[in-house]
Design a protein around this motif. Structure first.
Motif, short mmCIF file in Angstrom:
data_model
loop_
_atom_site.label_atom_id
_atom_site.label_comp_id
_atom_site.label_asym_id
_atom_site.label_seq_id
_atom_site.Cartn_x
_atom_site.Cartn_y
_atom_site.Cartn_z
N SER A 27 3.11 2.38 -7.94
CA SER A 27 4.38 2.67 -8.60
C SER A 27 4.35 4.12 -9.04
O SER A 27 3.30 4.63 -9.43
N GLY A 28 5.48 4.75 -8.96
CA GLY A 28 5.61 6.14 -9.36
C GLY A 28 7.05 6.57 -9.21
O GLY A 28 7.90 5.77 -8.79
N PRO A 29 7.34 7.82 -9.51
CA PRO A 29 8.73 8.26 -9.45
C PRO A 29 9.31 8.29 -8.03
O PRO A 29 10.51 8.11 -7.86
N ASN A 30 8.45 8.47 -7.04
CA ASN A 30 8.92 8.53 -5.66
C ASN A 30 7.96 7.78 -4.75
O ASN A 30 6.75 7.91 -4.90
N PRO A 31 8.48 7.01 -3.79
CA PRO A 31 7.56 6.34 -2.86
C PRO A 31 6.85 7.36 -1.98
O PRO A 31 7.46 8.31 -1.50
N GLU A 32 5.56 7.19 -1.83
CA GLU A 32 4.76 8.06 -0.96
C GLU A 32 4.72 7.45 0.44
O GLU A 32 4.71 6.23 0.58
N PRO A 33 4.66 8.28 1.47
CA PRO A 33 4.59 7.74 2.84
C PRO A 33 3.18 7.24 3.16
O PRO A 33 2.48 7.80 4.00
N LEU A 34 2.76 6.20 2.47
CA LEU A 34 1.42 5.64 2.63
C LEU A 34 1.55 4.14 2.89
O LEU A 34 2.57 3.54 2.56
N ASN A 41 9.31 -0.07 -10.14
CA ASN A 41 9.23 -0.40 -11.56
C ASN A 41 7.79 -0.82 -11.88
O ASN A 41 7.25 -1.73 -11.25
N VAL A 42 7.21 -0.20 -12.89
CA VAL A 42 5.80 -0.49 -13.24
C VAL A 42 5.63 -1.92 -13.75
O VAL A 42 4.57 -2.53 -13.54
N THR A 43 6.66 -2.50 -14.35
CA THR A 43 6.56 -3.88 -14.82
C THR A 43 6.43 -4.84 -13.64
O THR A 43 5.63 -5.78 -13.67
N GLU A 44 7.20 -4.61 -12.59
CA GLU A 44 7.10 -5.44 -11.39
C GLU A 44 5.73 -5.30 -10.74
O GLU A 44 5.16 -6.27 -10.26
N LEU A 45 5.20 -4.09 -10.73
CA LEU A 45 3.84 -3.87 -10.20
C LEU A 45 2.84 -4.67 -11.02
O LEU A 45 1.97 -5.35 -10.47
N ALA A 46 2.95 -4.61 -12.35
CA ALA A 46 2.02 -5.32 -13.23
C ALA A 46 2.07 -6.83 -13.00
O ALA A 46 1.04 -7.50 -13.04
N GLU A 47 3.26 -7.36 -12.71
CA GLU A 47 3.39 -8.80 -12.45
C GLU A 47 2.65 -9.22 -11.19
O GLU A 47 2.23 -10.36 -11.07
N ASP A 48 2.47 -8.29 -10.26
CA ASP A 48 1.94 -8.62 -8.94
C ASP A 48 0.50 -8.18 -8.72
O ASP A 48 0.04 -8.19 -7.60
N CYS A 49 -0.21 -7.79 -9.76
CA CYS A 49 -1.58 -7.34 -9.52
C CYS A 49 -2.53 -7.92 -10.56
O CYS A 49 -2.12 -8.34 -11.64
N ASP A 50 -3.80 -7.94 -10.19
CA ASP A 50 -4.86 -8.42 -11.08
C ASP A 50 -5.57 -7.28 -11.79
O ASP A 50 -6.21 -7.48 -12.81
N VAL A 51 -5.48 -6.10 -11.20
CA VAL A 51 -6.07 -4.90 -11.77
C VAL A 51 -5.03 -3.80 -11.68
O VAL A 51 -4.46 -3.57 -10.62
N LEU A 52 -4.76 -3.14 -12.81
CA LEU A 52 -3.78 -2.06 -12.85
C LEU A 52 -4.49 -0.78 -13.28
O LEU A 52 -5.00 -0.68 -14.39
N PHE A 53 -4.56 0.18 -12.35
CA PHE A 53 -5.14 1.49 -12.63
C PHE A 53 -4.04 2.45 -13.04
O PHE A 53 -2.98 2.50 -12.39
N LEU A 54 -4.28 3.24 -14.05
CA LEU A 54 -3.34 4.27 -14.46
C LEU A 54 -3.91 5.62 -14.04
O LEU A 54 -4.97 6.02 -14.52
N ALA A 55 -3.22 6.29 -13.14
CA ALA A 55 -3.67 7.59 -12.64
C ALA A 55 -2.52 8.58 -12.65
O ALA A 55 -2.42 9.44 -11.80
N CYS A 56 -1.65 8.43 -13.63
CA CYS A 56 -0.45 9.28 -13.70
C CYS A 56 -0.65 10.41 -14.71
O CYS A 56 -1.52 10.31 -15.58
N PRO A 57 0.14 11.45 -14.61
CA PRO A 57 0.02 12.55 -15.57
C PRO A 57 0.62 12.17 -16.93
O PRO A 57 1.44 11.25 -17.02
N ALA A 58 0.24 12.89 -17.94
CA ALA A 58 0.85 12.73 -19.26
C ALA A 58 2.09 13.61 -19.31
O ALA A 58 1.99 14.83 -19.32
N THR A 59 3.24 12.99 -19.29
CA THR A 59 4.53 13.69 -19.35
C THR A 59 5.42 12.96 -20.34
O THR A 59 5.11 11.83 -20.74
N PRO A 60 6.54 13.54 -20.72
CA PRO A 60 7.47 12.79 -21.57
C PRO A 60 7.92 11.47 -20.92
O PRO A 60 8.13 10.47 -21.61
#
Length: 101
Positions: A27-34, A41-60
């Motif tokens: 999940s992120g602001p834009n889909p990556e071609p990967l 939506n990060v909530t939908e991602l959280a519903e669908d995973c057993d492990v959630l890694f946070l690797a995003c920048p600190a922004t407002p």
């Protein structure tokens, strides 16, 4: 495995997870071609995973992005691994969720 933030660090993490043959979603602001499942939506991602890694920048936009709603969607048996900045997680919501379990 869910990854919030598929920038350089998130992509490096995903590459290291691939040999384990786990399903990777992001999940992120834009889909990556990967070849990973993208959730706008990060909530939908959280519903669908057993492990959630946070690797995003600190922004407002990411400040306290991991709130009570996301933590509840993640569930009590999942893992939250924050390799981002602490400000990404709402610590009061995390404390409340941890105390309730």
């Amino acid at each position: 495995m869910g990854i919030v933030g598929l920038g350089r660090i998130g992509q490096d993490l995903a590459k290291r997870l691939e040999p384990f043959k786990v399903r990777i979603a992001d999940s992120g602001p834009n889909p990556e071609p990967l070849p990973y499942t993208y959730y706008p939506n990060v909530t939908e991602l959280a519903e669908d995973c057993d492990v959630l890694f946070l690797a995003c920048p600190a922004t407002p936009e990411t400040n306290q992005m991991i709130n009570a709603k996301v933590l509840e969607a993640l569930g009590p048996d999942a893992y939250l691994i924050n390799i981002a900045r602490g400000s990404v997680v709402d610590e009061s919501a995390l404390s409340f969720i941890c105390a309730a379990t």
